[in-house]
Design an enzyme around this catalytic site. Structure first.
Site, PDB file in Angstrom:
ATOM      1  N   GLU A 109     -13.247   2.720   8.008  1.00 53.81           N
ATOM      2  CA  GLU A 109     -12.109   3.203   7.963  1.00 53.81           C
ATOM      3  C   GLU A 109     -12.006   4.684   7.330  1.00 53.81           C
ATOM      4  O   GLU A 109     -12.129   4.539   5.896  1.00 53.81           O
ATOM      5  CB  GLU A 109     -11.041   2.043   7.276  1.00 53.81           C
ATOM      6  N   GLU A 143      -3.324  -8.628   4.787  1.00 47.76           N
ATOM      7  CA  GLU A 143      -3.211  -7.637   5.918  1.00 47.76           C
ATOM      8  C   GLU A 143      -4.054  -6.133   5.255  1.00 47.76           C
ATOM      9  O   GLU A 143      -3.563  -5.605   4.605  1.00 47.76           O
ATOM     10  CB  GLU A 143      -1.951  -7.373   6.073  1.00 47.76           C
ATOM     11  N   ASP A 188      -3.668  -7.251 -10.527  1.00 50.97           N
ATOM     12  CA  ASP A 188      -4.601  -8.158 -10.917  1.00 50.97           C
ATOM     13  C   ASP A 188      -3.801  -9.572 -11.812  1.00 50.97           C
ATOM     14  O   ASP A 188      -4.053 -10.716 -11.608  1.00 50.97           O
ATOM     15  CB  ASP A 188      -5.708  -7.674 -11.692  1.00 50.97           C
ATOM     16  N   LYS A 212       5.098  -5.238  -5.863  1.00 49.69           N
ATOM     17  CA  LYS A 212       4.151  -4.147  -6.424  1.00 49.69           C
ATOM     18  C   LYS A 212       3.912  -3.249  -5.758  1.00 49.69           C
ATOM     19  O   LYS A 212       2.734  -3.339  -4.843  1.00 49.69           O
ATOM     20  CB  LYS A 212       3.066  -4.754  -7.235  1.00 49.69           C
ATOM     21  N   PRO A 213       4.662  -2.197  -5.713  1.00 45.94           N
ATOM     22  CA  PRO A 213       4.211  -0.944  -4.774  1.00 45.94           C
ATOM     23  C   PRO A 213       2.703  -0.102  -5.200  1.00 45.94           C
ATOM     24  O   PRO A 213       2.627  -0.581  -6.365  1.00 45.94           O
ATOM     25  CB  PRO A 213       5.638  -0.019  -4.703  1.00 45.94           C
ATOM     26  N   PRO A 249       0.984  -1.138  -0.128  1.00 39.82           N
ATOM     27  CA  PRO A 249       0.021  -0.058  -0.082  1.00 39.82           C
ATOM     28  C   PRO A 249       0.855   1.316  -0.053  1.00 39.82           C
ATOM     29  O   PRO A 249       2.060   1.236   0.298  1.00 39.82           O
ATOM     30  CB  PRO A 249      -0.615  -0.126   1.256  1.00 39.82           C
ATOM     31  N   TRP A 250       0.263   2.460  -0.080  1.00 40.25           N
ATOM     32  CA  TRP A 250       1.045   3.732  -0.083  1.00 40.25           C
ATOM     33  C   TRP A 250       1.159   4.140   1.403  1.00 40.25           C
ATOM     34  O   TRP A 250       1.962   5.464   1.429  1.00 40.25           O
ATOM     35  CB  TRP A 250       0.022   4.830  -0.974  1.00 40.25           C
ATOM     36  N   THR A 264      -9.817  -4.597  -1.590  1.00 40.84           N
ATOM     37  CA  THR A 264      -8.846  -5.335  -2.516  1.00 40.84           C
ATOM     38  C   THR A 264      -8.573  -6.598  -2.161  1.00 40.84           C
ATOM     39  O   THR A 264      -8.567  -7.349  -2.988  1.00 40.84           O
ATOM     40  CB  THR A 264      -7.583  -4.380  -2.278  1.00 40.84           C
ATOM     41  N   CYS A 284      -3.110   1.598   9.590  1.00 37.47           N
ATOM     42  CA  CYS A 284      -4.328   0.579   9.865  1.00 37.47           C
ATOM     43  C   CYS A 284      -4.572   0.402  11.184  1.00 37.47           C
ATOM     44  O   CYS A 284      -5.659  -0.106  11.684  1.00 37.47           O
ATOM     45  CB  CYS A 284      -4.069  -0.757   9.147  1.00 37.47           C
TER      46      CYS A 284
HETATM   47  P1  NAD Z   1      -5.191  -0.599  -1.796  1.00 36.92           P
HETATM   48  O1  NAD Z   1      -5.988  -1.877  -1.441  1.00 36.92           O
HETATM   49  O2  NAD Z   1      -6.246   0.652  -2.650  1.00 36.92           O
HETATM   50  O3  NAD Z   1      -3.896  -0.797  -2.324  1.00 36.92           O
HETATM   51  C1  NAD Z   1      -2.931  -1.565  -1.848  1.00 36.92           C
HETATM   52  C2  NAD Z   1      -2.330  -2.219  -3.246  1.00 36.92           C
HETATM   53  O4  NAD Z   1      -3.207  -3.200  -3.841  1.00 36.92           O
HETATM   54  C3  NAD Z   1      -1.611  -1.377  -4.262  1.00 36.92           C
HETATM   55  O5  NAD Z   1      -0.322  -1.556  -4.529  1.00 36.92           O
HETATM   56  C4  NAD Z   1      -2.587  -1.469  -5.262  1.00 36.92           C
HETATM   57  O6  NAD Z   1      -2.140  -1.015  -6.621  1.00 36.92           O
HETATM   58  C5  NAD Z   1      -2.960  -2.808  -5.210  1.00 36.92           C
HETATM   59  N1  NAD Z   1      -4.357  -3.401  -5.965  1.00 36.92           N
HETATM   60  C6  NAD Z   1      -5.492  -2.646  -5.876  1.00 36.92           C
HETATM   61  N2  NAD Z   1      -6.315  -3.315  -6.507  1.00 36.92           N
HETATM   62  C7  NAD Z   1      -5.821  -4.372  -6.764  1.00 36.92           C
HETATM   63  C8  NAD Z   1      -6.360  -5.461  -7.625  1.00 36.92           C
HETATM   64  N3  NAD Z   1      -7.544  -5.666  -8.006  1.00 36.92           N
HETATM   65  N4  NAD Z   1      -5.586  -6.561  -7.659  1.00 36.92           N
HETATM   66  C9  NAD Z   1      -4.173  -6.693  -7.166  1.00 36.92           C
HETATM   67  N5  NAD Z   1      -3.649  -5.607  -6.558  1.00 36.92           N
HETATM   68  C10 NAD Z   1      -4.667  -4.486  -6.418  1.00 36.92           C
HETATM   69  O7  NAD Z   1      -4.923  -0.101  -0.269  1.00 36.92           O
HETATM   70  P2  NAD Z   1      -4.163   1.491  -0.209  1.00 36.92           P
HETATM   71  O8  NAD Z   1      -5.187   2.487  -0.373  1.00 36.92           O
HETATM   72  O9  NAD Z   1      -2.870   1.433  -0.974  1.00 36.92           O
HETATM   73  O10 NAD Z   1      -3.674   1.282   1.444  1.00 36.92           O
HETATM   74  C11 NAD Z   1      -4.454   1.499   2.406  1.00 36.92           C
HETATM   75  C12 NAD Z   1      -5.026   0.405   3.032  1.00 36.92           C
HETATM   76  O11 NAD Z   1      -4.097  -0.626   3.370  1.00 36.92           O
HETATM   77  C13 NAD Z   1      -5.847   0.729   4.185  1.00 36.92           C
HETATM   78  O12 NAD Z   1      -7.020  -0.023   4.059  1.00 36.92           O
HETATM   79  C14 NAD Z   1      -5.195   0.257   5.367  1.00 36.92           C
HETATM   80  O13 NAD Z   1      -5.656  -0.186   6.647  1.00 36.92           O
HETATM   81  C15 NAD Z   1      -4.326  -0.944   4.651  1.00 36.92           C
HETATM   82  N6  NAD Z   1      -3.019  -1.388   5.507  1.00 36.92           N
HETATM   83  C16 NAD Z   1      -3.019  -2.425   6.241  1.00 36.92           C
HETATM   84  C17 NAD Z   1      -2.238  -2.774   7.045  1.00 36.92           C
HETATM   85  C18 NAD Z   1      -2.299  -3.819   7.963  1.00 36.92           C
HETATM   86  O14 NAD Z   1      -1.005  -4.377   8.247  1.00 36.92           O
HETATM   87  N7  NAD Z   1      -3.328  -4.600   8.202  1.00 36.92           N
HETATM   88  C19 NAD Z   1      -1.027  -2.073   6.845  1.00 36.92           C
HETATM   89  C20 NAD Z   1      -0.886  -0.945   6.126  1.00 36.92           C
HETATM   90  C21 NAD Z   1      -2.112  -0.444   5.474  1.00 36.92           C
END
Ligand code: NAD
Length: 497
Positions: free
Chosen positions: A382, A249, A212, A174-175, A149-150, A231, A283
């Site tokens: 959230e 996660e 994906d 994949k960031p 995630p970012w 996601t 999170c």
């Molecule tokens: P996001 O789910 O939008 O994106 C996370 C990653 O998934 C990105 O790299 C994105 O490009 C990729 N992605 C998006 N759609 C996809 C798909 N269909 N198939 C495969 N990959 C895909 O999350 P975000 O907005 O980047 O991050 C914030 C979220 O992450 C919040 O919900 C936060 O709570 C969660 N988070 C959880 C933890 C934990 O330890 N549980 C830690 C940090 C962040």
């Protein structure tokens, strides 16, 4: 400078779509990159698969594999200044958070996994049935797609690649496409550390396309996602056709429960810090505070006092406490939650002190919402911004019901000096981690992970390392007999006793 994906030990000049990285503190473009597409997914998976089967990593001696991961940690430290600067520029994180928390924790994590990978234990070897010796082999899974995630771009990249690489897998990282820079910087450092080409590949591109395709690719054995619950659901669906191993996660909505027997100064300070960490984009952040009704107003006053002192400003200034949220769309989303709560009848306290240079960025004041109802979106969902809701409770039973009453189950905290109550709550709260009289600290040695819709699997600790391995039971015959005592159950007569 144009950034590219890192595949098979080199920058790959793709023909993909050009994209930009925007500094959320100013709205200015700080970097340009070429987004990977399906062609680069194929290239990266082929490189990772070939590197896995060549065995230059998976069959390396454990001491040598660990040595190269230690070297990567050392190189990251040598490049600390640039890594931290790019991390702040791409994410708007306050530099003091990255310098004193994210970065050293990421390094510690890498070194922890390098070390612990050498003592990965299986079950004791035994002759369980008297006829065979059994042992457990822990083997790497194969090609792992690590999707990050970012919110903590560098730290989450390390949380994912460190256990995966330490266990002998090859990885495609994949960031998030809005914060790819510090993850990409790991590519050349990994090569310099002696990690063979193809073992760590870094693909920058949109989740819906690149992520994906990785999830669906037949040669990717495991998907490790840190991201939104939505996601996580999509990935579960996409991965189901090949029954892939998942590590998810996901989101959180952590409660903090404050009783009447605790120092309100301590609780207000601890909860303020835990809610504003990383501009609330965490999170585990404390987002719902339930306060014993007898201390509700005093707690609120103290929290407001602290929130009013929060300094918003340039993330590169060490005096900045709170940076912007990550993007224009996140800004709109967070403002949307605040406005909706206001319309529903919430009282909204906007706090903090803004530096003049906040005008251009996506800054949101630290905000306290009161007079809210448990079923409102601001309590259930959230928000991922510097917003906290505060509600009163009457007794222990009600506190527990309210705290557990969300879809998420990642983290919670209990603030009390009553030992019995603390033990009882830590047992009954439905969350993967519970803090007593604190909220946030994590350590490399102990697991971090959620239950319910916060996902499954753990980061940190030996549990994470184990998740990036498969368990193989090997059973060796000891007798060398042709006919074994149990063969008659399939062939031949029941022996007479
Ligand atoms: P996001 O789910 O939008 O994106 C996370 C990653 O998934 C990105 O790299 C994105 O490009 C990729 N992605 C998006 N759609 C996809 C798909 N269909 N198939 C495969 N990959 C895909 O999350 P975000 O907005 O980047 O991050 C914030 C979220 O992450 C919040 O919900 C936060 O709570 C969660 N988070 C959880 C933890 C934990 O330890 N549980 C830690 C940090 C962040």
């Amino acid at each position: 400078m144009q950034w590219h994906s890192w595949i098979n030990g080199e920058w790959t000049k793709t023909e993909g779509k050009p994209d930009t990285v925007v500094n959320p503190a100013t709205g200015e473009v700080v970097a340009e990159y070429t987004a990977a597409g399906l062609f680069e997914v194929e290239q990266a998976v082929a490189a990772a698969k070939s590197a896995f089967y060549k065995g230059q990593w998976s069959r390396l001696s454990l001491s040598e594999r660990a040595a190269r991961l230690y070297k990567l940690a050392d190189l990251m430290e040598m490049h600390q200044k640039e890594l931290i600067r790019w991390e702040c520029l791409q994410s708007g994180k306050p530099i003091k958070l990255v310098t004193y928390s994210d970065f050293p924790f990421a390094i510690d994590n890498l070194r922890f996994f390098a070390g612990i990978s050498r003592v990965l234990e299986g079950q004791a070897t035994q002759e369980y049935n008297g006829l065979h010796t059994s042992w457990i082999r822990r083997e790497p899974v194969g090609v792992v797609a690590a999707i990050a995630p970012w919110n903590y771009p560098l730290m989450m990249a390390i949380w994912k690649i460190a256990p995966a690489l330490a266990a002998g897998n090859t990885v495609i990282l994949k960031p998030a496409s809005i914060t790819p820079l510090t993850a990409l910087m790991l590519g050349p450092l990994a090569s310099e550390a002696g990690i063979p080409e193809g073992v760590l590949n870094i693909l920058v591109g949109p989740g819906a396309l690149v992520g994906d395709a990785l999830v669906r690719h037949p040669d990717v054995a495991m998907i490790s996602l840190t991201g939104d619950t939505h996601t996580g659901r999509s990935i579960m669906q996409a991965a189901s056709s090949r029954v892939k191993r998942l590590h998810l996660e996901l989101g959180g909505k952590a409660p903090a429960i404050v009783w009447d027997d605790i120092s309100l100064d301590n609780a207000a300070q601890g909860i303020a810090v835990a809610s504003l960490v990383n501009t609330g984009q965490d999170c585990t952040a404390a987002t719902r505070v339930y306060v014993h009704h007898s201390r509700y107003h005093s707690f609120l006053e103290k929290l407001q006092e602290i929130f009013n002192e929060v300094r918003l400003g340039n993330p590169l200034d060490f005096k900045t406490d709170l940076g912007p949220v990550i993007s224009r769309s996140q800004y709109d989303k967070v403002r949307g939650y605040i406005n909706q709560a206001r319309t529903q009848g919430a009282q909204v306290f906007s706090c903090g002190r803004r530096a003049p240079d906040c005008e251009r960025g996506y800054f949101i004041d630290p905000t306290i919402l009161t007079n809210v109802e448990q079923n409102w979106s601001c309590v259930q969902e959230e928000i991922f911004g510097p917003v906290i809701v505060v509600m009163p409770f009457e007794n222990d039973e009600e506190a527990l019901v309210l705290a557990n009453d969300v879809d998420y189950g990642l983290a919670a905290s209990v603030w009390t000096n009553n030992l019995q109550r603390a033990l009882d709550m830590s047992k009954k709260l439905e969350f993967g981690e519970v803090w007593l009289n604190d909220h946030l600290p994590l350590t490399s040695e102990m697991p971090h992970g959620g239950i319910k819709q916060s996902g499954f699997g753990h980061d940190l600790s030996h549990y994470a390392l184990e998740e990036y391995t498969t368990i193989k039971h090997v059973m060796a015959d000891l007798s060398d007999d042709k006919i074994k005592p149990w063969h008659f159950t399939i062939l031949g007569d029941v022996p007479s006793t």
